[in-house]
Enzyme design. Structure first.
Site, mmCIF file in Angstrom:
data_model
loop_
_atom_site.group_PDB
_atom_site.id
_atom_site.type_symbol
_atom_site.label_atom_id
_atom_site.label_comp_id
_atom_site.label_asym_id
_atom_site.label_seq_id
_atom_site.Cartn_x
_atom_site.Cartn_y
_atom_site.Cartn_z
ATOM 1 N NE ARG A 247 -2.329 1.848 3.206
ATOM 2 C CZ ARG A 247 -2.376 1.817 4.551
ATOM 3 N NH1 ARG A 247 -3.045 0.870 5.161
ATOM 4 N NH2 ARG A 247 -1.758 2.728 5.254
ATOM 5 C CG HIS A 251 -7.184 2.333 5.931
ATOM 6 N ND1 HIS A 251 -7.399 1.062 5.470
ATOM 7 C CD2 HIS A 251 -8.351 2.733 6.509
ATOM 8 C CE1 HIS A 251 -8.638 0.692 5.780
ATOM 9 N NE2 HIS A 251 -9.227 1.683 6.393
ATOM 10 C CE1 TYR A 260 0.110 2.351 8.397
ATOM 11 C CE2 TYR A 260 -0.892 4.022 9.800
ATOM 12 C CZ TYR A 260 -0.911 3.254 8.653
ATOM 13 O OH TYR A 260 -1.939 3.394 7.753
HETATM 14 C C1 LIG Z 1 -15.859 -6.599 10.836
HETATM 15 C C2 LIG Z 1 -14.998 -5.388 10.833
HETATM 16 N N1 LIG Z 1 -14.051 -5.233 11.772
HETATM 17 C C3 LIG Z 1 -13.250 -4.139 11.783
HETATM 18 C C4 LIG Z 1 -13.421 -3.159 10.849
HETATM 19 C C5 LIG Z 1 -12.543 -1.909 10.867
HETATM 20 N N2 LIG Z 1 -11.646 -1.913 9.707
HETATM 21 C C6 LIG Z 1 -11.875 -1.142 8.635
HETATM 22 S S1 LIG Z 1 -10.721 -1.340 7.445
HETATM 23 C C7 LIG Z 1 -9.875 -2.486 8.357
HETATM 24 C C8 LIG Z 1 -8.623 -3.119 7.828
HETATM 25 C C9 LIG Z 1 -8.864 -4.121 6.750
HETATM 26 O O1 LIG Z 1 -7.636 -4.472 6.141
HETATM 27 P P1 LIG Z 1 -7.596 -5.376 4.867
HETATM 28 O O2 LIG Z 1 -8.557 -6.494 4.971
HETATM 29 O O3 LIG Z 1 -6.168 -5.730 4.634
HETATM 30 O O4 LIG Z 1 -8.128 -4.423 3.679
HETATM 31 P P2 LIG Z 1 -7.473 -3.084 3.085
HETATM 32 O O5 LIG Z 1 -8.119 -1.954 3.836
HETATM 33 O O6 LIG Z 1 -6.012 -3.127 3.276
HETATM 34 O O7 LIG Z 1 -7.874 -3.077 1.639
HETATM 35 C C10 LIG Z 1 -10.506 -2.696 9.588
HETATM 36 C C11 LIG Z 1 -10.016 -3.620 10.614
HETATM 37 C C12 LIG Z 1 -14.447 -3.331 9.891
HETATM 38 N N3 LIG Z 1 -14.670 -2.442 8.912
HETATM 39 N N4 LIG Z 1 -15.204 -4.458 9.896
#
Ligand SMILES: Cc1ncc(C[n+]2csc(CCOP(=O)(O)OP(=O)(O)O)c2C)c(N)n1
Ligand SMILES: [Mg+2]
Length: 337
Positions: A247, A251, A260
């Site tokens: 990335r 985010h 970080y």
């Molecule tokens: C069930 C749930 N738990 C926590 C969150 C909070 N949250 C939003 S984005 C994220 C990280 C997800 O990372 P990843 O699956 O690697 O996807 P990326 O954002 O890197 O595309 C989290 C934990 C959420 N949206 N849904």
């Protein structure tokens, strides 16, 4: 016994596109990537201008989104996470619809069966079982429709991911699971996410094929997806594709990764960005000219100008809409008078 392939598949470093892709296909793939790129860049500007809400940036994820969906037929379904909010554009979903979603306007909620694109899923991984269920349902009806779900590296730690992929595998459902491994789940790095050497290795546990590709190589992603879609449609069941990259943007617009992330690594990765790499390949192989590339970009920029104008021209929704489709019989506390 399914065996995960741990090295990254690459195509762009060579000089041949995957078999079956004609120059018009290669240019259409380019147009889609540029449209997604320009959408993302303009969306960040619109957020900074206060014209849309918090926005999940997908800069440099375009090769995964455009490449994987290029392998689908119109009747196949796409299940996006928030990271693939604009993926419907490859199907002709209007720009303003996606912008309205990020503006919290009800016209941003499209009807999934109009585009065969599921709702943008914000809860991590909960759309993985939806894709598995749709794929299984289509199979039971005798329709040869494939469902493709997109999710992140962090999603592979969720119960819904396990349930969805396991269910699809057991039912031999025609599903393709595309993991966008950008190596971060907000501020959690992949090393803190899993002990697995690769996420594609997880496929072995479900008894399905797992493939790792360079997520910045649109043709490698396409090729892996094409094989997976063919397998699914032919009754061979699901595949897990792990598209690996790193990335290079926050985010989301509400995130400050300087707390970080290593800026030198980001700089290095940005130099390999996926749209430029694909354009170099197309120019080198005589398919794209600089003039055409400029024209494609201008058209995408115009689409974004028109999209935000159309979104902003829509009247504000009535607050009562909140309750439409929520109740057959509204409770007394919500009834007028
Ligand atoms: C069930 C749930 N738990 C926590 C969150 C909070 N949250 C939003 S984005 C994220 C990280 C997800 O990372 P990843 O699956 O690697 O996807 P990326 O954002 O890197 O595309 C989290 C934990 C959420 N949206 N849904
Ligand atoms: Mg991630």
């Amino acid at each position: 016994m399914a065996q995960a392939v741990t090295e990254l598949r690459r195509v762009l470093d060579g000089s041949e596109p995957p078999a079956g892709l004609t120059p018009p296909d290669l240019l259409e793939l380019h147009r889609r990537m540029v449209l997604l790129r320009v959408f993302d860049e303009r969306a960040v500007v619109f957020q900074r201008q206060g014209r849309i809400g918090t926005y999940a940036i997908f800069w440099n994820h375009e090769a995964i989104q455009a490449g994987a969906t290029f392998a689908l037929a119109e009747r196949d379904w796409i299940f996006p996470s928030y990271r693939e909010s604009a993926i419907g554009l490859v199907r002709g979903l209007p720009v303003e619809t996606v912008l309205q979603w990020w503006r919290g306007h009800p016209s941003g909620w499209w009807s999934p069966d109009e585009w065969n694109v599921g709702s943008i899923c914000v809860p991590i991984a909960t759309h993985v079982p939806h894709a598995a269920g749709l794929a299984w349902g289509k199979k039971l009806r005798g329709e040869d429709t494939v469902a493709m779900a997109f999710f992140g590296d962090g999603a592979t730690s969720e119960g819904a991911f396990h349930e969805g992929v396991n269910f699809a595998a057991v039912m031999n459902a025609p599903a393709v699971f595309v993991c966008n491994n950008n190596q971060w789940a907000i501020s959690t790095p992949i090393e803190a996410q899993t002990r697995a050497e690769s996420l594609a290795d997880k496929a072995v546990g479900y008894g399905i094929p797992g493939v790792r590709v360079d997520g910045l190589d649109v043709l490698a992603v396409y090729e892996a997806a094409r094989d997976a879609v063919e397998r699914a449609r032919g009754g061979g069941g699901p595949t897990l594709i792990e598209a690996v990259h790193y990335r290079v943007a926050p985010h989301a617009t509400a995130d400050d990764p300087s707390a970080y992330i290593d800026p030198a690594r980001v700089e290095q990765e940005r130099a390999r960005e996926c749209v430029g790499r694909y354009e170099e390949f197309l120019v080198r192989t005589g398919v794209l000219t600089a003039e055409r590339a400029g024209q494609v970009r201008s058209e995408a920029e115009q689409a974004l100008r028109d999209g935000i104008a159309a979104a902003e021209a829509e009247p504000a929704p009535s607050p009562e809409l909140l309750f439409d489709n929520a109740y057959v019989d509204p409770p007394p506390s919500l009834r007028n008078g």
